[in-house]
Design a protein around this motif. Structure first.
Motif, PDB file in Angstrom:
ATOM      1  N   ILE A 100       0.842  -1.201   0.000  1.00  0.00           N
ATOM      2  CA  ILE A 100       0.000   0.000   0.000  1.00  0.00           C
ATOM      3  C   ILE A 100       0.873   1.246   0.000  1.00  0.00           C
ATOM      4  CG2 ILE A 100      -1.675   1.342   1.341  1.00  0.00           C
ATOM      5  CD1 ILE A 100      -2.857  -1.278   2.319  1.00  0.00           C
ATOM      6  N   GLY A 101       1.959   1.217   0.772  1.00  0.00           N
ATOM      7  CA  GLY A 101       2.888   2.341   0.761  1.00  0.00           C
ATOM      8  C   GLY A 101       3.547   2.530  -0.591  1.00  0.00           C
ATOM      9  N   VAL A 102       3.897   1.436  -1.237  1.00  0.00           N
ATOM     10  CA  VAL A 102       4.488   1.518  -2.581  1.00  0.00           C
ATOM     11  C   VAL A 102       3.502   2.139  -3.565  1.00  0.00           C
ATOM     12  CG1 VAL A 102       5.332   0.163  -4.531  1.00  0.00           C
ATOM     13  CG2 VAL A 102       6.065  -0.412  -2.220  1.00  0.00           C
ATOM     14  N   VAL A 103       2.239   1.752  -3.474  1.00  0.00           N
ATOM     15  CA  VAL A 103       1.213   2.323  -4.357  1.00  0.00           C
ATOM     16  C   VAL A 103       1.119   3.828  -4.136  1.00  0.00           C
ATOM     17  CG1 VAL A 103      -1.249   2.369  -4.885  1.00  0.00           C
ATOM     18  CG2 VAL A 103      -0.092   0.173  -4.527  1.00  0.00           C
ATOM     19  N   ASN A 104       1.109   4.245  -2.878  1.00  0.00           N
ATOM     20  CA  ASN A 104       1.095   5.684  -2.588  1.00  0.00           C
ATOM     21  C   ASN A 104       2.299   6.371  -3.229  1.00  0.00           C
ATOM     22  OD1 ASN A 104      -1.272   5.861  -1.043  1.00  0.00           O
ATOM     23  ND2 ASN A 104      -0.221   5.370   0.867  1.00  0.00           N
TER      24      ASN A 104
END
Length: 348
Positions: free
Chosen positions: A121-125
């Motif tokens: 999820i952090g990578v997507v952000n």
């Protein structure tokens, strides 16, 4: 270096006011209950117990998201999704453990899977901000809403409870009498601090927040760094989620991590990191996290009504921010100089 110089340097550090506020809150509690700071050994468990240890235990998840938020804010960004990531992390771990029938080996699998999902999820952000070019506020606001939805899909919209003593030990275990959860949190903070301050990574992150275009011109690649800081923020939020759900071994997809992003932002700002980006202070973020935890404990201890709790916290935080403000402190100093100048003129 004399005492005056040491005091001046201490007051120049903005996070010192967070430390002062913690001491004041503890003093207020101590006035009401002289035994508030007492630490005793529980005769049943033989572990240390007391209000101070409760504060340390409650500060652990705030420490995680505050450190991650500090790195993101230093790049002139923001991460509003940390609370929802906590819920997703808790949902993943509880769902896996609920179907594992308490197997000790399932705890490690649940932890790794929860942290993997949180990091993704952090990578997507990071990709949406660095590659697509969306504003961090909009990106993470959308992910904040989507994260709750993901958590509800994982748990089918129900609160999930599990039994696993190995996993429960994370938040409720002790080492040499101290809570494991705060020791783990401090270890993570120490590792992050060493990485960003003992290498050039911290300086490169700060350079992006100060001037991304100039950083690019000197060979720094903002895209990779932005993806990195949002990934770290997601990972640390996932750890915070594990800390939270392991306390009661239940995930409430509506309440787990609720409003934690606000506590993280406040901890970072109180610690002296500007929202505009640039230089950051992990020490300040840690001090701010402990202040938020102490404030939360004080609100409960003093019996402040739940309806008045936000106002109580707001007043304390506003006072601290005013004390930290260079403009306010400059105004106070100028007001002090005026009488002194008039006194000298009168003597002359």
């Amino acid at each position: 270096m004399n005492v005056r110089d040491l005091a001046r340097r201490a007051l120049a550090a903005r996070y010192i006011w967070a430390v002062v506020a913690i001491l004041i809150l503890l003093a207020v509690n101590l006035v009401r209950d002289p035994g508030y700071l007492a630490v005793a050994v529980n005769p049943v468990t033989e572990n240390l117990s007391g209000n101070l240890l409760d504060i340390l235990r409650n500060a652990a998840p705030i420490l995680m998201i505050a450190v991650g938020m500090c790195l993101v804010i230093s790049t002139s960004g923001i991460d509003l999704s940390v609370g929802s990531v906590m819920a997703v992390s808790g949902a993943v771990s509880m769902e896996l453990l609920s179907s594992a029938d308490g197997a000790p080996s399932a705890a490690l699998t649940a932890i790794l899977l929860a942290l993997l999902v949180s990091t993704v999820i952090g990578v997507v952000n990071g990709l949406l901000v660095a590659v697509v070019g969306l504003q961090p506020f909009i990106t993470t606001l959308v992910m904040m809403l989507a994260g709750r939805g993901i958590a509800k899909v994982i748990t089918s919209g129900q609160n999930t409870t599990a039994r696993n003593e190995t996993f429960r030990w994370i938040a409720n275990g002790h080492v040499l009498g101290f809570p494991v959860v705060i020791l783990l949190a401090l270890a993570v903070v120490l590792v992050v601090g060493l990485v960003v301050r003992r290498t050039a990574l911290g300086l490169m992150i700060e350079s992006i927040g100060i001037n991304a275009r100039a950083s690019r011109m000197v060979g720094i690649k903002p895209r990779g760094l932005l993806i990195t800081v949002y990934s770290v923020s997601g990972l640390l939020a996932g750890i915070a989620g594990l800390f939270t759900v392991s306390t009661v071994m239940t995930v409430d997809v509506s309440q787990t991590g609720s409003a934690m992003e606000m506590d993280a932002i406040l901890a970072v700002v109180i610690g002296g990191t500007a929202l505009a980006g640039g230089k950051f202070s992990l020490t300040g973020a840690v001090a701010g996290a402990f202040l938020i935890a102490t404030l939360n404990k004080t609100v409960v201890f003093l019996g402040v009504p739940s309806s008045a709790t936000p106002a109580f916290k707001a007043v304390v935080i506003i006072v601290i921010c005013l004390i930290q403000s260079e403009r306010v402190r400059g105004y106070v100093s100028s007001r002090r100089r005026v009488p002194a100048t008039r006194a000298k003129e009168g003597v002359a």
